[in-house]
Design an enzyme around this catalytic site. Structure first.
Site, PDB file in Angstrom:
ATOM      1  N   LYS A  70       0.815  -1.214   0.000  1.00  0.00           N
ATOM      2  CA  LYS A  70       0.000   0.000   0.000  1.00  0.00           C
ATOM      3  C   LYS A  70       0.851   1.267   0.000  1.00  0.00           C
ATOM      4  CE  LYS A  70      -0.733   0.284   5.023  1.00  0.00           C
ATOM      5  NZ  LYS A  70       0.034   1.530   5.218  1.00  0.00           N
ATOM      6  N   ASP A 107      -3.739   7.464   4.399  1.00  0.00           N
ATOM      7  CA  ASP A 107      -3.226   6.132   4.719  1.00  0.00           C
ATOM      8  C   ASP A 107      -3.951   5.599   5.956  1.00  0.00           C
ATOM      9  OD1 ASP A 107      -1.674   3.869   4.693  1.00  0.00           O
ATOM     10  OD2 ASP A 107       0.101   4.820   5.544  1.00  0.00           O
ATOM     11  N   ARG A 145       1.668 -10.958  10.417  1.00  0.00           N
ATOM     12  CA  ARG A 145       3.023 -10.423  10.670  1.00  0.00           C
ATOM     13  C   ARG A 145       4.086 -11.411  10.202  1.00  0.00           C
ATOM     14  NH1 ARG A 145       1.781  -6.133   9.917  1.00  0.00           N
ATOM     15  NH2 ARG A 145      -0.222  -7.110   9.444  1.00  0.00           N
TER      16      ARG A 145
END
Length: 760
Positions: free
Chosen positions: A33, A217, A630
């Site tokens: 992103k 964001d 993660r």
């Protein structure tokens, strides 16, 4: 142009090259992103659709903002110094500095961090003789900040009983106190900016015309006020490019509203919803676990992560009888990874609650494995640094009562509580700041206070015209802080932290473009700094908020704002390769080769508080989703039958999340035979003569059996579901068991007639 776009996948390319219409980019974990955001900005500028100063890019951390500017600088030859890229709070600070008169603030207004805000509230309650047990200061702070996050002033808060009416009254008093002292808290930065733009039409229209493209964001983390602020800045014609992931919305306790994403899609008439589902971080089994788990949440916008990296290794799951054995298993697995060549810094242990770390830390220490607790105390939050900052705040604004009270008797100079009470009475009676009220206090107390004023005045005189680094050096020495900590037995580290403040000031001056010899401030009687103005329609003039910091505020004021706003995202490690320990919340935005998710038990993860909150379990599931994603290569999950928390042993059911994971992606590990280490903090009687050849032998040593059942055993009941035997009373046909059935609570059942099944 092709060089700018050639590394993008089809979904990323579609997002970057969207037409000038508001869009929602649903960006999954590890989907790139940040690349999409920065490339979108570069593409808009390179294609001539907007000038660099027509971009407003909003992030949630200073780290993310800095990364965006660095990437932009690498993509194209433009200066990012004047671009509006920053956090909500940082951008609002910039606007308020430029338009401080219109906002009703002094030019040198200062920012209260959370601890300063709490100190101010405590002082206020004491001055008003308010019972701080009935109205705890921290609760009042949460009330005030919560109201501000909703865009509510005290007059707007609906109070339906005497208790809440008192909270509203204290909120109003607090606001007036902040205004008098010329300080703002974090929530006030955003609310004050929103109110300024809402009521000042020329100013609002100026910025709406200016910022044709707004990029946001982590949109899923916005609260109501932040969302309304964005709507106000965009106006009717602004284009908002919102990037977020509703599956990673984990900050409801901070006021984040995941529903803002759906509201944005509707209110901005979003025609372009693009899903970034290609994951560049994790192997397939890890993503399968994440996708299958999060599919149990309702009202998702919906996406499914995929990877080209292959299935990889299965997710390993381990059950232990105690949290001590769970920690030992983590140690042994970590040692194996390290022996295979893994860096310790690429191994992370995640837990839902900070209380869980103690056993793991002890195990790591005993095993001689270096570790770091991520998210520990940040540099600007350390006590000695905060004291130095308070002295600097007084240099800049003599009427900051919070700063005054922090340092007036530190290092100690004979100014006691009684002297401060006299001073506060004098200040309140004359509506003065504490500093200004000192001449109105007589006797011994007045003499001691006057000596402190003399110290501040002489230091200000000495520091006037000095560059910021030299000013900081003068202040920390003249204040007595260096000498104080040098006399402490273990004060060397604190002295180093104070000296590092000079280095921080030097770096700040260089990064923000202040001249090397520019005076940090012009002295006590200097005129306000001249700030350039720009004409707008109607003949009005506005302060140029695009002017770099040297033109808008003094180096000292800017540095103090920096110290308050600094989020500590780039904490420097000690340089040693060390395993990483952190809460799941702290892990957001990070990634590791190997991840251990520990304590996966009902009441712990998902947390027991989530049962009483609407949408609570779904947020816990999103938190679990964050934890899973993660991991790059290896993912471990563990739970324990018993766990010592808050001084009590808990008997646990395994987390419901295990039932929501795909079996073909999992590998359930058999019970190993851990060696009993001397570091186990278990009652000695339970371990006397305990064989060192396995957890089962130890568990049998401390358990009690009856009718084939034992304490700690998992069972299933037709009505209550799965449970764990916590205690057994009596024996034979008279045996009864206390069984924890999780959501159904604790039940006492007659073992001779209860229809129980064993759970493997």
């Amino acid at each position: 142009m092709q060089n700018l776009l050639h590394n993008l996948n089809p979904e990323q390319l579609a997002a970057v090259t969207l037409p000038a219409q508001s869009a929602l980019i649903l960006a999954g974990a590890g989907s790139g992103k940040t690349r999409v955001l920065t490339t979108r900005i570069a593409w808009l500028i390179q294609t001539g659709q907007v000038a660099p100063n027509g971009i407003l890019a909003v992030t949630f951390t200073n780290k993310a903002a800095k990364e965006m500017t660095l990437r932009l600088s690498a993509m194209m030859p433009i200066s990012t110094r004047g671009m509006w890229i920053g956090t909500f709070h940082g951008l609002c600070n910039r606007l308020l500095r430029a338009h401080h008169r219109d906002a009703g603030l002094p030019q040198t207004f200062q920012i209260l961090d959370s601890s300063d805000q709490l100190s101010m509230i405590k002082r206020m309650l004491k001055a008003l003789n308010v019972d701080d047990e009935k109205y705890p200061p921290r609760n009042l702070m949460y009330f005030i900040n919560g109201a501000k996050d909703q865009g509510l002033r005290a007059k707007d808060v609906i109070a339906d009983d005497d208790y809440n009416r008192k909270l509203v009254e204290l909120y109003d008093y607090y606001d007036n106190q902040c205004q008098r002292e010329g300080v703002v808290d974090f929530a006030e930065l955003l609310l004050r900016t929103y109110e300024l733009m809402q009521r000042n039409q020329p100013l609002r229209e100026h910025y709406q015309a200016r910022f044709k493209h707004i990029l946001v964001d982590e949109f899923q983390d916005t609260n109501n006020l932040q969302y309304n602020w964005l709507k106000l800045m965009a106006g009717q014609n602004g284009v908002v490019f919102a990037v977020g992931d509703d599956d990673q919305s984990i900050y409801a306790f901070r006021g984040a509203n995941v529903g803002n994403m759906a509201s944005f899609e509707h209110e901005f008439n979003v025609q372009n919803l693009i899903k970034l589902e290609q994951n560049y971080r994790s192997h397939g089994h890890i993503l399968d676990a994440a996708n299958t788990l999060i599919a149990n949440n309702t009202k998702r916008l919906g996406k499914n992560l995929r990877t080209d990296a292959g299935h990889g290794e299965p997710v390993r799951i381990y059950e232990s009888s105690t949290d001590l054995l769970e920690a030992q298993w983590i140690i042994e697995e970590a040692k194996s990874l390290i022996a295979e060549g893994a860096l310790r810094s690429e191994i992370a242990v995640l837990y839902r609650s900070n209380a869980q770390s103690r056993v793991i830390e002890h195990a790591l220490f005993s095993a001689g494995i270096p570790y770091k607790v991520y998210g520990g105390q940040r540099y600007f939050e350390r006590a000695e640094v905060k004291s130095a900052i308070a002295y600097l705040q007084l240099m800049d604004n003599l009427h900051n009562d919070s700063a005054f009270l922090r340092v007036v008797n530190f290092p100690t100079r004979g100014i006691g509580a009684r002297a401060l009470e006299q001073l506060q009475d004098a200040a309140r009676a004359r509506n003065l700041s504490l500093y200004a009220a000192v001449p109105h206090v007589g006797g011994k107390a007045g003499n001691s206070l006057a000596a402190f004023i003399q110290l501040i005045e002489s230091t200000r005189f000495e520091a006037a015209q000095l560059p910021l680094p030299e000013l900081v050096d003068v202040v920390i020495k003249a204040s007595g802080l260096i000498a104080h900590y040098r006399n402490e037995k273990e004060g060397a580290d604190r002295v180093e932290n104070l000296e590092q403040l000079v280095s921080a000031a030097t770096q700040f001056v260089a990064e923000e473009g202040f001249g090397h010899d520019a005076p940090a401030f012009l002295g006590p009687n200097a005129d306000a700094m001249a700030v350039p103005a720009i004409p707008i329609d109607g003949g009005m003039e506005l302060i140029d908020a695009d002017a770099p910091l040297p033109a808008v505020m003094s180096p000292l004021s800017a540095f103090l704002s920096h110290a308050s706003l600094e989020a500590g995202d780039n904490q420097a490690s000690a340089g040693q390769d060390a395993m990483q320990l952190m809460t799941v919340h702290s892990s957001k935005g990070l990634e590791f080769d190997a991840v251990f998710i520990t304590g996966l038990e009902e009441g712990l993860f998902p947390h027991e508080n989530s049962q009483q909150e609407e949408g609570g379990v779904e947020e816990e599931r999103r938190l679990m989703y964050v934890a899973i994603t993660r991991a790059r290569r290896r993912l471990y999950m563990s739970f324990s039958q018993t766990r010592m928390l808050h001084g009590q042993t808990r008997y646990n059911l395994k987390s419901r999340f295990f039932a929501e994971l795909p079996e073909d992606a999992l590998k359930w590990l058999s019970v190993k035979a851990p060696v009993v280490r001397t570091w186990f903090a278990h009652p000695k009687a339970a371990w006397d003569d305990a064989p060192s050849n396995g957890a089962n032998a130890i568990a049998n040593k401390i358990s009690q059996k009856s009718l084939g059942w034992r304490i700690g055993e998992s069972v299933a009941h037709a009505k209550f579901g799965e449970g764990v035997i916590v205690n057994i009373e009596g024996g034979g046909d008279n045996a009864r068991a206390h069984i924890n059935f999780g959501r159904h609570g604790m039940k006492l059942l007659d073992l001779s007639i209860a229809k129980l099944d064993k759970v493997a």
